[in-house]
Design a protein around this motif. Structure first.
Motif, PDB file in Angstrom:
ATOM      1  N   LEU A  81       0.817  -1.218   0.000  1.00  0.00           N
ATOM      2  CA  LEU A  81       0.000   0.000   0.000  1.00  0.00           C
ATOM      3  C   LEU A  81       0.848   1.263   0.000  1.00  0.00           C
ATOM      4  CD1 LEU A  81      -2.758  -1.141   2.529  1.00  0.00           C
ATOM      5  CD2 LEU A  81      -3.093  -0.637   0.090  1.00  0.00           C
ATOM      6  N   ARG A  82       2.002   1.216   0.634  1.00  0.00           N
ATOM      7  CA  ARG A  82       2.866   2.400   0.690  1.00  0.00           C
ATOM      8  C   ARG A  82       3.747   2.569  -0.535  1.00  0.00           C
ATOM      9  NH1 ARG A  82       5.882   2.856   6.400  1.00  0.00           N
ATOM     10  NH2 ARG A  82       6.952   4.456   5.152  1.00  0.00           N
ATOM     11  N   SER A 104       2.897   1.824  -4.162  1.00  0.00           N
ATOM     12  CA  SER A 104       2.071   1.382  -5.290  1.00  0.00           C
ATOM     13  C   SER A 104       2.827   1.393  -6.606  1.00  0.00           C
ATOM     14  CB  SER A 104       0.827   2.268  -5.402  1.00  0.00           C
ATOM     15  OG  SER A 104       1.187   3.631  -5.586  1.00  0.00           O
ATOM     16  N   LEU A 162      -3.852   2.559   6.712  1.00  0.00           N
ATOM     17  CA  LEU A 162      -3.459   2.933   5.349  1.00  0.00           C
ATOM     18  C   LEU A 162      -4.598   2.702   4.356  1.00  0.00           C
ATOM     19  CD1 LEU A 162       0.127   1.387   5.321  1.00  0.00           C
ATOM     20  CD2 LEU A 162      -0.433   3.813   5.453  1.00  0.00           C
ATOM     21  N   LEU A 163      -5.291   1.560   4.490  1.00  0.00           N
ATOM     22  CA  LEU A 163      -6.342   1.246   3.535  1.00  0.00           C
ATOM     23  C   LEU A 163      -7.532   2.193   3.679  1.00  0.00           C
ATOM     24  CD1 LEU A 163      -7.038  -0.738   1.262  1.00  0.00           C
ATOM     25  CD2 LEU A 163      -8.144  -2.185   2.976  1.00  0.00           C
ATOM     26  N   ALA A 222      -6.724   5.050   1.481  1.00  0.00           N
ATOM     27  CA  ALA A 222      -6.104   4.731   0.188  1.00  0.00           C
ATOM     28  C   ALA A 222      -6.934   5.275  -0.965  1.00  0.00           C
ATOM     29  CB  ALA A 222      -5.947   3.225   0.049  1.00  0.00           C
ATOM     30  N   GLN A 223      -6.238   5.696  -1.995  1.00  0.00           N
ATOM     31  CA  GLN A 223      -6.886   6.169  -3.210  1.00  0.00           C
ATOM     32  C   GLN A 223      -6.336   5.371  -4.388  1.00  0.00           C
ATOM     33  OE1 GLN A 223      -6.379  10.414  -3.513  1.00  0.00           O
ATOM     34  NE2 GLN A 223      -7.618  10.836  -1.700  1.00  0.00           N
ATOM     35  N   PRO A 240      -5.627   2.068  -4.894  1.00  0.00           N
ATOM     36  CA  PRO A 240      -4.500   1.169  -4.667  1.00  0.00           C
ATOM     37  C   PRO A 240      -4.496   0.009  -5.662  1.00  0.00           C
ATOM     38  CG  PRO A 240      -6.214   0.664  -3.123  1.00  0.00           C
ATOM     39  CD  PRO A 240      -6.692   1.868  -3.908  1.00  0.00           C
ATOM     40  N   SER A 247     -12.918   3.576   2.432  1.00  0.00           N
ATOM     41  CA  SER A 247     -12.262   4.208   1.286  1.00  0.00           C
ATOM     42  C   SER A 247     -12.853   3.766  -0.043  1.00  0.00           C
ATOM     43  CB  SER A 247     -10.772   3.899   1.299  1.00  0.00           C
ATOM     44  OG  SER A 247     -10.542   2.496   1.248  1.00  0.00           O
ATOM     45  N   VAL A 303     -12.549   1.000  -1.503  1.00  0.00           N
ATOM     46  CA  VAL A 303     -11.572   0.220  -2.257  1.00  0.00           C
ATOM     47  C   VAL A 303     -12.163  -1.161  -2.540  1.00  0.00           C
ATOM     48  CG1 VAL A 303      -9.337  -0.941  -2.112  1.00  0.00           C
ATOM     49  CG2 VAL A 303      -9.557   1.432  -1.384  1.00  0.00           C
TER      50      VAL A 303
END
Length: 283
Positions: A163-164, A166, A210-211, A214-215, A217, A247, A249
């Motif tokens: 996730l960090r 991508s 983080l998730l 997230a945008q 991912p 988010s 996701v």
């Protein structure tokens, strides 16, 4: 970064490919490290994409290679498997003061430690993200197409690192990951020891945190067994599901009825994970 040479420890033929164990001197971890690689038959003719596997507490680089049965499908698909160790090792590398299994040796938690005495060696985040891929792509027939997966503590590492970063990984998956370490006993102990008491520093290593923000991912697949003795207290899968909803996701987080935390669970679904990653490694 200085890249050290690889020393081959062992090699076996496996499904037409090569299962190899290496050692090298890590600059990031300030110690000698071992890792395993499966190179599929296609690597004899050109560069192949790589799936990084991060193992869980107490494991080494050999657990996945000997128990998961992943090489057959990896050989068919033409995907290399990269299996690093779970922590720095060797003389001078500090362990848990009480010798516990869930901190110190075998339990690096894939963070960059900032607290003494662990800050000198425990930089597993940088080792996985930067040093190891650079080393491997220089010395082995690997392309820069990467995906990442893992189990338990390693599932936590795979989710956080993927996730960090991508731009570095095309897809992410995990088995039984520690989804919300800032809110479970394993994570609280590890983060307190490696990162200190400033909990704002813990957030960067929490997949649920983080998730939730997230945008767009990468594609994400998670499998969790409902008979897992660590579910839900340590793993907190429901918090990851809530974060994905927050988010919006489209993560695929599956609860697999009756499965536990063992490699029998991993072996049961590893083919699905490999085929999931192949869709994005070869597009």
């Amino acid at each position: 970064m200085t890249i050290s040479a690889l020393t081959k420890v062992s090699e076996q033929l496996c499904f037409g490919g090569r299962q190899i164990r290496f050692t090298h001197t890590s600059t990031v971890l300030s110690c000698d490290m071992q890792f395993s690689v499966f190179l599929p038959p296609q690597a004899e003719h050109g560069k192949v994409p790589a799936l990084y596997w991060l193992s869980g507490l107490t494991c080494t680089d050999e657990n996945f290679s000997s128990k998961a049965g992943a090489q057959r499908i990896a050989a068919e698909l033409g995907i290399a498997l990269i299996m690093p160790d779970t922590s720095p090792r060797g003389d001078g590398v500090p362990d848990d003061p009480d010798g516990a299994y869930d901190f110190g040796l075998g339990a690096g938690f894939y963070v960059n430690a900032t607290a003494a005495p662990y800050a000198t060696h425990y930089h597993m985040y940088d080792y996985i993200v930067t040093e190891l891929p650079q080393l491997l792509e220089q010395h082995l027939p690997l392309s820069d197409k990467r995906a990442i997966t893992g189990h338990s503590m390693g599932g936590h590492g795979a989710l956080v690192i993927g996730l960090r970063n991508s731009e570095r990984y095309r897809s992410i998956s995990a088995f039984s990951p520690i989804c919300n370490p800032v809110a479970c006993p394993w994570g609280i102990k590890a983060f307190s020891g490696y990162l200190g008491d400033d909990k704002s520093q813990w957030q960067q290593y929490d997949a649920s945190v983080l998730l939730a923000v997230a945008q767009d991912p990468q594609p994400l697949l998670v499998d969790q067994g409902t008979a897992d003795s660590f579910y839900p207290e340590q793993l907190r899968t429901d918090n990851l599901i809530a974060a994905a909803k927050q988010s919006a996701v489209p993560a695929e987080i599956r609860l697999q009825a009756g499965y536990d935390h063992s490699y029998y669970f991993i072996a049961s679904f590893i083919e699905q994970h490999l085929r999931f990653h192949a869709r994005y490694l070869f597009d």
